[in-house]
Design an enzyme around this catalytic site. Sequence first.
Site, PDB file in Angstrom:
ATOM      1  N   TRP A 175      -2.915  -2.582  -1.828  1.00  0.00           N
ATOM      2  CA  TRP A 175      -2.641  -4.010  -2.038  1.00  0.00           C
ATOM      3  C   TRP A 175      -3.537  -4.717  -1.037  1.00  0.00           C
ATOM      4  O   TRP A 175      -3.288  -4.668   0.175  1.00  0.00           O
ATOM      5  CB  TRP A 175      -1.165  -4.312  -1.773  1.00  0.00           C
ATOM      6  N   GLU A 231      16.674 -18.151  -8.495  1.00  0.00           N
ATOM      7  CA  GLU A 231      16.361 -16.738  -8.756  1.00  0.00           C
ATOM      8  C   GLU A 231      15.864 -16.550 -10.199  1.00  0.00           C
ATOM      9  O   GLU A 231      14.926 -15.793 -10.447  1.00  0.00           O
ATOM     10  CB  GLU A 231      17.602 -15.881  -8.460  1.00  0.00           C
ATOM     11  N   ARG A 250       4.088  -0.367  -4.860  1.00  0.00           N
ATOM     12  CA  ARG A 250       3.831  -0.991  -3.560  1.00  0.00           C
ATOM     13  C   ARG A 250       2.501  -1.743  -3.541  1.00  0.00           C
ATOM     14  O   ARG A 250       2.250  -2.545  -2.645  1.00  0.00           O
ATOM     15  CB  ARG A 250       3.798   0.074  -2.471  1.00  0.00           C
ATOM     16  N   CYS A 293       0.835  -1.198   0.000  1.00  0.00           N
ATOM     17  CA  CYS A 293       0.000   0.000   0.000  1.00  0.00           C
ATOM     18  C   CYS A 293       0.871   1.250   0.000  1.00  0.00           C
ATOM     19  O   CYS A 293       1.859   1.334   0.726  1.00  0.00           O
ATOM     20  CB  CYS A 293      -0.956   0.086   1.175  1.00  0.00           C
ATOM     21  N   ASN A 323      -1.832   1.623   5.828  1.00  0.00           N
ATOM     22  CA  ASN A 323      -1.039   0.499   5.340  1.00  0.00           C
ATOM     23  C   ASN A 323      -0.748  -0.371   6.544  1.00  0.00           C
ATOM     24  O   ASN A 323      -0.296   0.131   7.570  1.00  0.00           O
ATOM     25  CB  ASN A 323       0.266   1.013   4.716  1.00  0.00           C
ATOM     26  N   GLY A 324      -1.008  -1.682   6.443  1.00  0.00           N
ATOM     27  CA  GLY A 324      -0.772  -2.572   7.582  1.00  0.00           C
ATOM     28  C   GLY A 324      -1.986  -3.440   7.819  1.00  0.00           C
ATOM     29  O   GLY A 324      -2.879  -3.522   6.962  1.00  0.00           O
ATOM     30  N   LYS A 364      12.220 -15.040 -11.165  1.00  0.00           N
ATOM     31  CA  LYS A 364      12.032 -13.866 -12.043  1.00  0.00           C
ATOM     32  C   LYS A 364      10.996 -14.185 -13.108  1.00  0.00           C
ATOM     33  O   LYS A 364      10.106 -13.398 -13.368  1.00  0.00           O
ATOM     34  CB  LYS A 364      13.341 -13.470 -12.742  1.00  0.00           C
ATOM     35  N   HIS A 387      15.441 -36.854  -9.168  1.00  0.00           N
ATOM     36  CA  HIS A 387      14.537 -37.280  -8.094  1.00  0.00           C
ATOM     37  C   HIS A 387      13.139 -36.704  -8.255  1.00  0.00           C
ATOM     38  O   HIS A 387      12.432 -36.553  -7.273  1.00  0.00           O
ATOM     39  CB  HIS A 387      15.140 -36.880  -6.741  1.00  0.00           C
ATOM     40  N   GLU A 394       7.413 -14.540 -11.618  1.00  0.00           N
ATOM     41  CA  GLU A 394       6.898 -13.266 -11.102  1.00  0.00           C
ATOM     42  C   GLU A 394       6.312 -12.389 -12.204  1.00  0.00           C
ATOM     43  O   GLU A 394       5.263 -11.795 -12.031  1.00  0.00           O
ATOM     44  CB  GLU A 394       8.019 -12.451 -10.441  1.00  0.00           C
ATOM     45  N   LYS A 428       6.021  -4.780  -3.857  1.00  0.00           N
ATOM     46  CA  LYS A 428       7.471  -4.665  -3.702  1.00  0.00           C
ATOM     47  C   LYS A 428       7.892  -4.809  -2.244  1.00  0.00           C
ATOM     48  O   LYS A 428       8.895  -5.424  -1.931  1.00  0.00           O
ATOM     49  CB  LYS A 428       7.883  -3.282  -4.221  1.00  0.00           C
TER      50      LYS A 428
END
Length: 614
Positions: free
Chosen positions: A75, A487, A27, A2, A101-102, A491, A510, A494, A609
């Site tokens: 968000w 990573e 955000r 947010c 925000n929270g 990427k 495996h 995402e 983010k």
Amino acid sequence: MCGIVGYMGPKEAAPILIKGLHRLEYRGYDSAGIALINGNGKLSIYKTKGKVANLEKLLSDKDVSGCVGIAHTRWATHGEPNEANAHPHLSEHNNIALIHNGIIENYKALKEELVSKGYHFYSDTDTEVIVQLIQYIMDTHKISLTEAVPQALANVIGAYAIAIIDKDNPDVMIAARKGSPLIVGIGKDEFFIGSDATPIVEYTDKVVYLEEGQIALMERGKELQVTDLNKINISPVVKKLEISLEEIEKGGFADFMLKEIYEQPQTLRNSMSGRLHPDLGEVRLSGIIDNKEKFLNARRIIICACGTSWHAALIGKYMIEEIARIPVEVEYSSEFRYRNPVIYDDDIVIAISQSGETADTLAALKLARTKGAFLFGICNVVGSSIPRETDSGCYTHAGPEIGVASTKAFTAQVSTLALLALSLAKEKGTIDDATRLRLVAELQRIPDKIEKILKHDRNISMLAPIFTYARNFIYLGRGYNYPVALEGALKLKEISYIHAEGYPAAEMKHGPIALIDEELPVVVIATRKGKYDKIVSNIQEIKSRKGKIISIVTEGDVDVRKISDWSFEIPDTEECFVPLLSTIPLQLLAYHIAVVKGRNVDQPRNLAKSVTVE
Ligand code: G6P
């Protein structure tokens, strides 16, 4: 999560708030809203589902006059993204507007109580209880907004960064923080509020980072006043913002992510500047020098992180164990904080975080603090919560990272960990001088080598359209390239929404090998140093099952190229620094595939983010 922005001053607030929301959109971006006290004293609130651009469209024929206002980009946590749940939220008498925000953990109990007292709720959010609680306290105790806010916050359990305006007090703006970051900017006769510095930097470089449990009262014509929840006055510490406007703009690139990928040679130079001394063959990290004894006597290092920072942590483990011979454990912060881990008072707990605000990583640190461990932070955002919570640390100096998918912050974390490993190795005498000199000299050359890789961007972009059909990808690597595989896969998923898994190459047998067929693209990081022969065998195993192989190889490689369908070369380097190079083509590959698929790479769906809720 947010974005919060607020303005009070001589200028029209709306353009500042909208621009601020655009800057904060990374955000969270599922809905947006604005509240303004118009020139005629009316409180106007406009909200929409979706991005800030939708809000802008909505405002085009509305009265957006007024020199005080707050705005929010959301968000969603409680309640789906829709107009009703978008912030700002209004109090019962439609005079107080609040953005948040929270997460308010006791919102249900508070809501029930307020409903029983005749207060009405229009959203599914936890936020609405704060503004209604403030109103209730004002109504029952006949007190002002300024007096009611600390009382209301004393009854709230959870995390918040809030900003409030009141139609009846147009010359006042209030902000408060607990658990979620909040900054107050101070200009000439004006105040700004931001959940980070990006909406403020254009107007002033004077900021106050609110601390836990602090309330800021901004009154027109007066100095900023800060109190705690018990209304005890605190003298605000005004700091100078260290970011520039240029750093938070796209600068001619199509997306922030692409810009940030291209910035990496420079960000690595910045992260090593003043710390790496190739002339002396040394690394000087003040965070280590000042706490030398702690590090020399450490039983072990535990690194806590989330997401991409967790991948950097894994590379850090390999580096520190190999070069400095200190045992390192890498933990997901969210698991570590809840599983009663064994922590000794001679352990060092390192938190790695781009934002410095990740709720789980902060909580992991707080837990480690109770066990007496020494806390060290590796963060990017200067002045954020983690650096303030730790005993020592070092910044990564990657500059503001706006693209939600982390790129330059990741490589800066890895280079900072390389510095840390080399610095510890020097103190502990675990590598000889010649090796240290060689490694230090090579680390200095890494930015130039990244520049070389970036020149091949076009080849990668030409490959991208081939893979738009793919629904799955596998990424494989061994040793230092195993975290790079993780990573690379992260990427891709995402930003392109293609499912991708990273695996240690030998583990493929495996399970994931069952997925291989003529359609499955397999990205193999097969650089020459490390277990090259072993990875060549792994590639053969994929080949014989008709998998499509995209390999990342060292310049001049012949064997892997021959058996790959597509290959990208990276310059040779020391094995421990390979991740700094092998990551780059994978960032570009994910980026170009996402672009070809028409994704919004900077603001991928559902992500944010800065994850300030657990
Ligand atoms: C979010 C971001 C990731 C980041 C992770 C950890 O998920 O989208 O890019 O790696 O949080 O964030 P931190 O700020 O602690 O590095």
